[in-house]
Design an enzyme around this catalytic site. Structure first.
Site, PDB file in Angstrom:
ATOM      1  N   VAL A 156       0.839  -1.207   0.000  1.00  7.94           N
ATOM      2  CA  VAL A 156       0.000   0.000   0.000  1.00  7.94           C
ATOM      3  C   VAL A 156       0.874   1.257   0.000  1.00  7.94           C
ATOM      4  O   VAL A 156       0.548   2.259  -0.640  1.00  7.94           O
ATOM      5  CB  VAL A 156      -0.958   0.000   1.213  1.00  7.94           C
ATOM      6  CG1 VAL A 156      -1.889   1.194   1.167  1.00  7.94           C
ATOM      7  CG2 VAL A 156      -1.765  -1.294   1.243  1.00  7.94           C
ATOM      8  N   GLY A 157       2.025   1.176   0.688  1.00  4.08           N
ATOM      9  CA  GLY A 157       2.940   2.326   0.740  1.00  4.08           C
ATOM     10  C   GLY A 157       3.408   2.729  -0.647  1.00  4.08           C
ATOM     11  O   GLY A 157       3.423   3.923  -0.994  1.00  4.08           O
ATOM     12  N   TYR A 213      -2.370 -12.288  15.463  1.00  3.95           N
ATOM     13  CA  TYR A 213      -2.357 -11.073  14.644  1.00  3.95           C
ATOM     14  C   TYR A 213      -3.581 -10.218  14.963  1.00  3.95           C
ATOM     15  O   TYR A 213      -3.496  -8.999  15.128  1.00  3.95           O
ATOM     16  CB  TYR A 213      -2.358 -11.484  13.171  1.00  3.95           C
ATOM     17  CG  TYR A 213      -2.482 -10.351  12.185  1.00  3.95           C
ATOM     18  CD1 TYR A 213      -1.370  -9.578  11.850  1.00  3.95           C
ATOM     19  CD2 TYR A 213      -3.699 -10.061  11.568  1.00  3.95           C
ATOM     20  CE1 TYR A 213      -1.475  -8.541  10.934  1.00  3.95           C
ATOM     21  CE2 TYR A 213      -3.810  -9.027  10.652  1.00  3.95           C
ATOM     22  CZ  TYR A 213      -2.697  -8.274  10.337  1.00  3.95           C
ATOM     23  OH  TYR A 213      -2.809  -7.253   9.430  1.00  3.95           O
ATOM     24  N   LYS A 243      -3.831  -6.298  16.410  1.00  2.00           N
ATOM     25  CA  LYS A 243      -4.460  -5.228  15.627  1.00  2.00           C
ATOM     26  C   LYS A 243      -5.656  -4.620  16.378  1.00  2.00           C
ATOM     27  O   LYS A 243      -5.864  -3.420  16.362  1.00  2.00           O
ATOM     28  CB  LYS A 243      -4.922  -5.777  14.268  1.00  2.00           C
ATOM     29  CG  LYS A 243      -3.777  -5.968  13.281  1.00  2.00           C
ATOM     30  CD  LYS A 243      -3.408  -4.628  12.623  1.00  2.00           C
ATOM     31  CE  LYS A 243      -2.367  -4.784  11.547  1.00  2.00           C
ATOM     32  NZ  LYS A 243      -2.042  -3.523  10.861  1.00  2.00           N
ATOM     33  N   ASN A 250      -9.021  -8.103   1.936  1.00  2.00           N
ATOM     34  CA  ASN A 250      -7.769  -8.694   1.434  1.00  2.00           C
ATOM     35  C   ASN A 250      -7.180  -7.807   0.313  1.00  2.00           C
ATOM     36  O   ASN A 250      -7.821  -7.594  -0.710  1.00  2.00           O
ATOM     37  CB  ASN A 250      -8.130 -10.092   0.902  1.00  2.00           C
ATOM     38  CG  ASN A 250      -6.942 -11.008   0.825  1.00  2.00           C
ATOM     39  OD1 ASN A 250      -5.892 -10.617   0.331  1.00  2.00           O
ATOM     40  ND2 ASN A 250      -7.110 -12.250   1.277  1.00  2.00           N
ATOM     41  N   HIS A 272      -0.160 -13.636   0.831  1.00  2.00           N
ATOM     42  CA  HIS A 272      -1.610 -13.774   0.780  1.00  2.00           C
ATOM     43  C   HIS A 272      -1.984 -14.574  -0.469  1.00  2.00           C
ATOM     44  O   HIS A 272      -1.148 -14.826  -1.335  1.00  2.00           O
ATOM     45  CB  HIS A 272      -2.289 -12.396   0.760  1.00  2.00           C
ATOM     46  CG  HIS A 272      -2.354 -11.780   2.115  1.00  2.00           C
ATOM     47  ND1 HIS A 272      -1.461 -10.825   2.531  1.00  2.00           N
ATOM     48  CD2 HIS A 272      -3.192 -11.996   3.151  1.00  2.00           C
ATOM     49  CE1 HIS A 272      -1.757 -10.486   3.774  1.00  2.00           C
ATOM     50  NE2 HIS A 272      -2.798 -11.183   4.179  1.00  2.00           N
ATOM     51  N   ARG A 295     -13.969 -14.461  -0.226  1.00  2.00           N
ATOM     52  CA  ARG A 295     -13.210 -13.291   0.223  1.00  2.00           C
ATOM     53  C   ARG A 295     -13.597 -12.077  -0.607  1.00  2.00           C
ATOM     54  O   ARG A 295     -13.961 -12.199  -1.773  1.00  2.00           O
ATOM     55  CB  ARG A 295     -11.690 -13.506   0.040  1.00  2.00           C
ATOM     56  CG  ARG A 295     -11.062 -14.606   0.888  1.00  2.00           C
ATOM     57  CD  ARG A 295     -10.955 -14.208   2.345  1.00  2.00           C
ATOM     58  NE  ARG A 295     -10.286 -15.237   3.143  1.00  2.00           N
ATOM     59  CZ  ARG A 295     -10.904 -16.273   3.733  1.00  2.00           C
ATOM     60  NH1 ARG A 295     -12.200 -16.426   3.614  1.00  2.00           N
ATOM     61  NH2 ARG A 295     -10.216 -17.140   4.452  1.00  2.00           N
TER      62      ARG A 295
HETATM   63  P1  GDP Z   1      -7.045 -14.585   4.654  1.00  2.00           P
HETATM   64  O1  GDP Z   1      -7.939 -13.876   3.670  1.00  2.00           O
HETATM   65  O2  GDP Z   1      -6.682 -13.731   5.805  1.00  2.00           O
HETATM   66  O3  GDP Z   1      -7.582 -15.922   5.067  1.00  2.00           O
HETATM   67  O4  GDP Z   1      -5.660 -14.855   3.976  1.00  2.00           O
HETATM   68  P2  GDP Z   1      -5.127 -15.374   2.577  1.00  2.00           P
HETATM   69  O5  GDP Z   1      -4.958 -14.263   1.625  1.00  2.00           O
HETATM   70  O6  GDP Z   1      -3.905 -16.129   2.969  1.00  2.00           O
HETATM   71  O7  GDP Z   1      -6.227 -16.359   1.960  1.00  2.00           O
HETATM   72  C1  GDP Z   1      -6.424 -17.622   2.508  1.00  2.00           C
HETATM   73  C2  GDP Z   1      -7.379 -18.459   1.690  1.00  2.00           C
HETATM   74  O8  GDP Z   1      -6.810 -18.751   0.403  1.00  2.00           O
HETATM   75  C3  GDP Z   1      -7.603 -19.804   2.370  1.00  2.00           C
HETATM   76  O9  GDP Z   1      -8.913 -20.283   2.081  1.00  2.00           O
HETATM   77  C4  GDP Z   1      -6.555 -20.680   1.705  1.00  2.00           C
HETATM   78  O10 GDP Z   1      -6.889 -22.065   1.754  1.00  2.00           O
HETATM   79  C5  GDP Z   1      -6.603 -20.158   0.273  1.00  2.00           C
HETATM   80  N1  GDP Z   1      -5.331 -20.416  -0.455  1.00  2.00           N
HETATM   81  C6  GDP Z   1      -5.183 -21.271  -1.504  1.00  2.00           C
HETATM   82  N2  GDP Z   1      -3.897 -21.337  -1.893  1.00  2.00           N
HETATM   83  C7  GDP Z   1      -3.215 -20.462  -1.108  1.00  2.00           C
HETATM   84  C8  GDP Z   1      -1.838 -20.079  -1.041  1.00  2.00           C
HETATM   85  O11 GDP Z   1      -0.977 -20.532  -1.782  1.00  2.00           O
HETATM   86  N3  GDP Z   1      -1.508 -19.155  -0.083  1.00  2.00           N
HETATM   87  C9  GDP Z   1      -2.436 -18.601   0.750  1.00  2.00           C
HETATM   88  N4  GDP Z   1      -2.055 -17.682   1.641  1.00  2.00           N
HETATM   89  N5  GDP Z   1      -3.747 -18.966   0.729  1.00  2.00           N
HETATM   90  C10 GDP Z   1      -4.120 -19.886  -0.185  1.00  2.00           C
END
Ligand code: GDP
Length: 314
Positions: free
Chosen positions: A17-18, A137, A141, A166, A180, A209
């Site tokens: 974001v920065g 986390y 926060k 996200n 992420h 999401r």
């Molecule tokens: P969240 O939105 O805080 O849960 O964080 P993430 O951006 O890490 O998203 C997580 C979701 O994406 C979960 O349902 C994971 O199972 C799915 N996911 C699938 N593949 C990946 C991957 O390679 N990395 C991450 N971080 N999440 C994944």
């Protein structure tokens, strides 16, 4: 005091974001100071205090944080708790020390209660425990929001918290393990295609999401400077996508859609975190979010172009 004489300090300036704020900063009539981890170690109180005394900002946009995707949160709880508690404590205390009147802090919709009704709004932040996967986390926060409110109540400051969904975009952290979902999958699909291997997506692909393009968030944060008064604001588009949807959009950019596989031995994390953006839409009714297909295309292009660049975080 006119705008030009106001100094904005942006912490976490080398992050996702920065860098997006840096891109549009010249369009705004402020003097900006961009602080990355090389400029000041925000986990160290003495350094942070000396840095704030040197720069003497009028406004602070506090983006710096120890962040990562689901699997980083699950596997590094101590670091996620301690680093974020230290950074946020030091930044807010040093804001107070030098008389910063306005600070905009950044939380995340992933810190909302796990067991809740949907859509979640700003009033519900502290209504119950967060999901176990990122509780360390989330509590760090949430504590920043309590800290802001305490300063506002006792000292009349204007410290606010933005709560984005996200975030993704160019200059993301493309780490395979710690990133992420969007940046990790952009990297994984790149490698899968190179190796003619399956494109493995963790979990079932079913979770939902909301996603915001970092450049949109940067514009909205700067637009909030004149609008936010000691409050919380969810910053998210309305649309929700499944993990399978985003994996398919990413694979399409590589022409690799028929090679997606789901590995459900990995955790799905929280099923959904549907956030209510009604307050945001009321404040910025004209704002147009970048369509996710466009944002993903730009992020994939950035990654392909920068794959061999040592500054590309992966
Ligand atoms: P969240 O939105 O805080 O849960 O964080 P993430 O951006 O890490 O998203 C997580 C979701 O994406 C979960 O349902 C994971 O199972 C799915 N996911 C699938 N593949 C990946 C991957 O390679 N990395 C991450 N971080 N999440 C994944």
């Amino acid at each position: 005091m006119n705008y030009m004489s106001k100094t904005i300090l942006v912490t976490g300036a080398s992050g996702l974001v920065g860098t997006a704020i840096r891109k549009i900063a010249p369009l705004y009539g402020y003097k900006f100071v961009f602080s990355g981890s090389k400029d000041c170690d925000l986990t160290n109180y003495e350094q942070t205090n000396a840095y704030f005394n040197k720069e003497r900002p009028d406004i602070v946009i506090h983006l710096a944080a120890c962040v990562g995707g689901l699997y980083k949160n699950m596997n590094n709880k101590v670091q996620m708790l301690e680093q974020n508690l230290l950074i946020n404590f030091n930044v807010l205390k040093c804001c107070h020390n030098i008389g910063v009147h306005q600070c905009i802090c950044v939380l995340s919709t992933c810190i909302f209660p796990d067991k809740t009704t949907y859509p979640i709004d700003e009033t519900m932040l502290h209504n119950g425990p967060p999901h176990f996967s990122n509780d360390a986390y989330a509590y760090a926060k949430r504590m920043m929001e309590i800290h802001c409110s305490a300063y506002n109540e006792q000292y009349g400051t204007n410290y606010s918290c933005i709560i984005p969904c996200n975030i993704y975009g160019p200059n993301d952290n493309y780490s395979l393990e710690d990133g992420h979902v969007i940046p990790s999958l952009i990297h994984k699909c790149y490698l899968a295609k190179q190796q003619c291997a399956p494109f493995e997506v963790r979990g079932t692909g079913a979770p939902l999401r909301q996603f915001i393009f970092a450049q949109d968030l940067a514009i909205l944060i700067l637009s909030c400077i004149d609008r936010l008064k000691r409050e919380m604001l969810i910053v998210s588009p309305s649309e929700e996508y499944s993990i399978k949807d985003v994996a398919t959009m990413i694979a399409r950019e590589y022409s690799y859609e028929d090679k997606i596989v789901f590995n459900s031995t990995y955790s799905d994390g929280q099923y959904k975190k549907t956030a209510n953006n009604a307050k945001l839409i009321e404040i910025f009714p004209e704002f147009k979010f970048t369509p996710i297909e466009e944002g993903i295309r730009e992020s994939v292009d950035y990654f392909r172009y920068n794959y061999s660049n040592p500054n590309c975080r992966k």
